[in-house]
Design an enzyme around this catalytic site. Sequence first.
Site, PDB file in Angstrom:
ATOM      1  N   ASP A  22      -5.591   5.359  -3.798  1.00 56.48           N
ATOM      2  CA  ASP A  22      -4.237   4.937  -4.153  1.00 56.48           C
ATOM      3  C   ASP A  22      -3.234   6.066  -3.926  1.00 56.48           C
ATOM      4  OD1 ASP A  22      -2.345   3.141  -5.013  1.00 56.48           O
ATOM      5  OD2 ASP A  22      -2.712   3.464  -7.152  1.00 56.48           O
ATOM      6  N   ASN A  70      -3.317  -7.420  -2.303  1.00 50.40           N
ATOM      7  CA  ASN A  70      -2.536  -6.718  -1.268  1.00 50.40           C
ATOM      8  C   ASN A  70      -1.978  -7.667  -0.194  1.00 50.40           C
ATOM      9  OD1 ASN A  70      -4.575  -3.688  -1.393  1.00 50.40           O
ATOM     10  ND2 ASN A  70      -2.634  -4.123  -2.409  1.00 50.40           N
TER      11      ASN A  70
HETATM   12  C1  IPE Z   1      -5.504  -0.992  -5.482  1.00 49.53           C
HETATM   13  O1  IPE Z   1      -4.317  -0.318  -5.244  1.00 49.53           O
HETATM   14  C2  IPE Z   1      -6.019  -1.593  -4.211  1.00 49.53           C
HETATM   15  C3  IPE Z   1      -6.483  -0.651  -3.206  1.00 49.53           C
HETATM   16  C4  IPE Z   1      -6.586   0.637  -3.357  1.00 49.53           C
HETATM   17  C5  IPE Z   1      -6.872  -1.241  -1.955  1.00 49.53           C
HETATM   18  P1  IPE Z   1      -2.905  -1.038  -5.451  1.00 49.53           P
HETATM   19  O2  IPE Z   1      -1.886   0.024  -5.214  1.00 49.53           O
HETATM   20  O3  IPE Z   1      -2.814  -2.250  -4.634  1.00 49.53           O
HETATM   21  O4  IPE Z   1      -2.976  -1.452  -6.985  1.00 49.53           O
HETATM   22  P2  IPE Z   1      -1.827  -1.593  -8.056  1.00 49.53           P
HETATM   23  O5  IPE Z   1      -0.770  -2.456  -7.439  1.00 49.53           O
HETATM   24  O6  IPE Z   1      -1.339  -0.225  -8.346  1.00 49.53           O
HETATM   25  O7  IPE Z   1      -2.506  -2.219  -9.230  1.00 49.53           O
HETATM   26  C1  IPE Z   2      -3.271   2.685  -1.331  1.00 50.22           C
HETATM   27  O1  IPE Z   2      -1.989   3.222  -1.320  1.00 50.22           O
HETATM   28  C2  IPE Z   2      -3.587   1.916  -0.074  1.00 50.22           C
HETATM   29  C3  IPE Z   2      -3.647   0.453  -0.242  1.00 50.22           C
HETATM   30  C4  IPE Z   2      -3.581  -0.186  -1.378  1.00 50.22           C
HETATM   31  C5  IPE Z   2      -3.799  -0.350   0.950  1.00 50.22           C
HETATM   32  P1  IPE Z   2      -0.722   2.359  -1.758  1.00 50.22           P
HETATM   33  O2  IPE Z   2      -0.180   1.672  -0.539  1.00 50.22           O
HETATM   34  O3  IPE Z   2      -1.045   1.470  -2.890  1.00 50.22           O
HETATM   35  O4  IPE Z   2       0.288   3.516  -2.204  1.00 50.22           O
HETATM   36  P2  IPE Z   2       1.262   3.508  -3.466  1.00 50.22           P
HETATM   37  O5  IPE Z   2       0.455   3.126  -4.648  1.00 50.22           O
HETATM   38  O6  IPE Z   2       2.328   2.505  -3.155  1.00 50.22           O
HETATM   39  O7  IPE Z   2       1.761   4.904  -3.535  1.00 50.22           O
HETATM   40 MG    MG Z   3      -0.913   1.671  -4.929  1.00 51.16          MG
END
Ligand code: IPE
Ligand code: IPE
Ligand code: MG
Length: 251
Positions: A22, A70
């Site tokens: 994340d 996602n």
């Molecule tokens: C969790 O991260 C999903 C992945 C790492 C693929 P998200 O960024 O999507 O989760 P939330 O929105 O913070 O719960």
């Molecule tokens: C994790 O990084 C990757 C995926 C969930 C695909 P994020 O895209 O969730 O990055 P933040 O949480 O917005 O910083």
């Molecule tokens: Mg995220």
Amino acid sequence: MNPVPNILSLKKVPRHVAVIMDGNGRWAKERGLPRIEGHKEGAQSVRALLRAAKKANIEYLTVYAFSTENWKRPPQEIKGLMQLLVDSLNAYEQELHDNRIRLRVMGQFDRLPPPVRKRLQKTIDATAHYAGHTFIVALSYGARTEIAEAARQIAEKAKAGELDPATIDERTVAEHLYLPDVPDPELMIRTSGELRLSNFMLWQLSYAEFHIADTYWPDFREEQFFQALEAFSARDRRYGATKETEGANHG
Ligand code: IPE
Ligand code: IPE
Ligand code: MG
């Protein structure tokens, strides 16, 4: 700064580590870059993690790459992530062979765009014979969907008379999850300091140790991973037992 832990001196190393990657978006935002640049740098962290996990002799490494939730992201970002997945497979497949690592995918495979499925399937098939190390990518993965699908399959078997409902227990459920032959992760790492599971492996993580790293995923490399392993090594895992009975009845 903490010294880099010596991986060979760890008391215990998990067989299976699961990672919620994340913070790619925030990493990019801090640099005034588009989100996709964060995802690209994050892909380099995946590569570093694969190497580090091999070094530490971890048998199973699971990364959460794309959740069922996602799909709610802007189409442009989803497209970019799918393309990055294909590009990463093209760039890393050789490394999987060199290290004899098996690729597996966990999630709603049919929901992925056909060219992505095809590219994944090629590497899944080409590495299927490697037994020692497995790299699992959770794609269009959601634990609630996984458990609901297991329930549906079990109900169908019961309806067809193949299974007696009275015999349904934890094992029955576990056997109907996406990858029933993979042991539960002992360690779950989430980056970016976020304290939630975001629908990740709810069943399998029941007794996992959690390690939350403040680092954004693109900055999470070997050093941070070994620190997580070191923290795990120092944990006292009791599985609900007391100190005296510990280890006696693990499920
Ligand atoms: C969790 O991260 C999903 C992945 C790492 C693929 P998200 O960024 O999507 O989760 P939330 O929105 O913070 O719960
Ligand atoms: C994790 O990084 C990757 C995926 C969930 C695909 P994020 O895209 O969730 O990055 P933040 O949480 O917005 O910083
Ligand atoms: Mg995220």
